[in-house]
Design a protein around this motif. Structure first.
Motif, PDB file in Angstrom:
ATOM      1  N   TRP A 233       0.830  -1.204   0.000  1.00 22.74           N
ATOM      2  CA  TRP A 233       0.000   0.000   0.000  1.00 22.74           C
ATOM      3  C   TRP A 233       0.866   1.257   0.000  1.00 22.74           C
ATOM      4  O   TRP A 233       0.621   2.198  -0.752  1.00 22.74           O
ATOM      5  CB  TRP A 233      -0.921  -0.021   1.219  1.00 22.74           C
ATOM      6  CG  TRP A 233      -1.703   1.246   1.418  1.00 22.74           C
ATOM      7  CD1 TRP A 233      -1.414   2.269   2.262  1.00 22.74           C
ATOM      8  CD2 TRP A 233      -2.884   1.631   0.735  1.00 22.74           C
ATOM      9  NE1 TRP A 233      -2.355   3.267   2.155  1.00 22.74           N
ATOM     10  CE2 TRP A 233      -3.263   2.900   1.229  1.00 22.74           C
ATOM     11  CE3 TRP A 233      -3.670   1.022  -0.247  1.00 22.74           C
ATOM     12  CZ2 TRP A 233      -4.389   3.563   0.759  1.00 22.74           C
ATOM     13  CZ3 TRP A 233      -4.797   1.689  -0.697  1.00 22.74           C
ATOM     14  CH2 TRP A 233      -5.132   2.945  -0.185  1.00 22.74           C
ATOM     15  N   THR A 288      -1.538  -4.025  -6.786  1.00 20.42           N
ATOM     16  CA  THR A 288      -1.599  -4.571  -5.420  1.00 20.42           C
ATOM     17  C   THR A 288      -2.724  -5.589  -5.292  1.00 20.42           C
ATOM     18  O   THR A 288      -2.559  -6.647  -4.681  1.00 20.42           O
ATOM     19  CB  THR A 288      -1.816  -3.432  -4.409  1.00 20.42           C
ATOM     20  OG1 THR A 288      -0.726  -2.510  -4.501  1.00 20.42           O
ATOM     21  CG2 THR A 288      -1.906  -3.968  -2.984  1.00 20.42           C
ATOM     22  N   LEU A 305      -8.335  -2.313   1.160  1.00 19.28           N
ATOM     23  CA  LEU A 305      -6.981  -1.792   1.015  1.00 19.28           C
ATOM     24  C   LEU A 305      -6.760  -1.047  -0.297  1.00 19.28           C
ATOM     25  O   LEU A 305      -5.931  -0.145  -0.366  1.00 19.28           O
ATOM     26  CB  LEU A 305      -5.968  -2.937   1.131  1.00 19.28           C
ATOM     27  CG  LEU A 305      -5.779  -3.525   2.534  1.00 19.28           C
ATOM     28  CD1 LEU A 305      -4.891  -4.744   2.476  1.00 19.28           C
ATOM     29  CD2 LEU A 305      -5.192  -2.481   3.466  1.00 19.28           C
ATOM     30  N   THR A 306      -7.491  -1.419  -1.352  1.00 22.29           N
ATOM     31  CA  THR A 306      -7.245  -0.821  -2.663  1.00 22.29           C
ATOM     32  C   THR A 306      -8.331   0.130  -3.127  1.00 22.29           C
ATOM     33  O   THR A 306      -8.124   0.902  -4.056  1.00 22.29           O
ATOM     34  CB  THR A 306      -7.098  -1.915  -3.733  1.00 22.29           C
ATOM     35  OG1 THR A 306      -8.347  -2.619  -3.858  1.00 22.29           O
ATOM     36  CG2 THR A 306      -5.995  -2.895  -3.361  1.00 22.29           C
TER      37      THR A 306
END
Length: 317
Positions: A233, A288, A305-306
């Protein structure tokens, strides 16, 4: 020790595993209580907390799920939501408002109800800055305000944001518990021993809980996975900022040549940064997500997270 490559002594609290181990477990509840009390500066003293479910849906099953880092309730029934924002998000303020709707709506009662609500605190620990006007102003406390009287209109909804990169005090400059907690959050993973300035009992507990060598095999592997996701990240953010800077300079020079004015260069730089950041974030998010999907991470965690949609993640090879 068990084949572990212990480059760091203490966990990184910016990782999902690290943050939840320190603040999201019953055994370490005293750490969370101390941290929150230090934020409130004596306005309110919390003596006990109850952890609540961190996963919430909107008004229907089709709504997007909200997953809180830490969600709890104090002895007064006030809700406290603590979020670790590990990287720059374009709409992080909107996210805070959206998340605040869940502890508000869940207080609704069936039948006759007078709409009286308990207090709500949304605490955001930010690993980035959003206010470039003042390098020393990092502790934001936001409430609904009457624009005419400049007085607080509603004091039961409070947003607290901590811009951690702006906190640069050294160990010798620490005086209050608030400063000591920010120092720990900012520097924990870089420390090799407990600083002399942190002699309070609560920090004894924190450094014991944060020592990687004391982890079980399962805890260590979970932390390693979490640390890898955090580094991915961070790399995504760093790459996006590099692209934004490059695009911004190019756009600024082009605009400056066309109109020959300083204002034009500033505007071009701003547009380039915004466009470059957007493109860079998207590109790195996809990279990612593809890596996490290959490793078998749950779709919900990859989405978190993305910030990609479930459909975008499902289509990745």
């Amino acid at each position: 020790m068990n084949g572990r490559d212990l480059k760091d002594r203490y966990i990184n609290p910016y990782t999902d595993f690290g943050f939840k181990k320190l603040f999201g477990t019953e055994i370490n509840k005293e750490l969370l209580i101390s941290f929150i009390n230090s934020l409130l500066h004596g306005k309110e003293v919390i003596t006990n907390l109850t952890y609540l479910n961190t996963e919430h849906l909107g008004t229907s099953e089709a709504d997007r799920k909200a997953v809180f880092d830490v969600y709890c309730e104090n002895e007064k029934g006030e809700k406290i939501l603590v979020e670790m924002q590990r990287g720059l998000q374009q709409y992080f303020k909107d996210r805070s408002i959206y998340y605040a709707t869940f502890p508000i709506r869940e207080q609704a009662q069936r039948g006759d109800w007078d709409y009286q609500l308990k207090g709500i605190y949304i605490i955001g620990i930010l690993n980035f800055t959003f206010d470039e006007k003042d390098d020393n102003y990092f502790h934001h406390e936001v409430q609904l305000l009457d624009n005419h009287t400049k007085e607080v209109f509603y004091d039961k909804l409070t947003f607290i944001y901590l811009e951690m990169p702006k906190f640069n005090k050294t160990e010798d400059e620490l005086h209050t518990m608030f400063e000591k907690w920010l120092f720990v959050l900012r520097n924990l993973s870089r420390l090799m021993e407990r600083p002399k300035a942190l002699q309070e009992r609560v920090f004894t507990r924190l450094f014991e809980a944060a020592e990687i060598a004391k982890f079980t095999k399962v805890e260590y592997e979970a932390y390693e996975d979490s640390l890898k996701a955090y580094r991915d990240w961070k790399n995504m953010i760093d790459t996006a900022m590099m692209i934004a800077k490059k695009e911004g300079h190019e756009e600024g020079r082009q605009e400056g040549r066309e109109i020959g004015r300083k204002e034009g260069r500033k505007e071009g730089l701003k547009e380039g940064r915004e466009e470059g950041l957007k493109e860079g974030l998207k590109e790195k998010a996809i990279e990612t997500a593809r890596r996490m999907k290959t490793k078998g991470y749950p779709i919900e965690e990859i989405m978190l997270l993305t910030d990609l949609s479930e459909e975008e993640i499902t289509q990745l090879l």
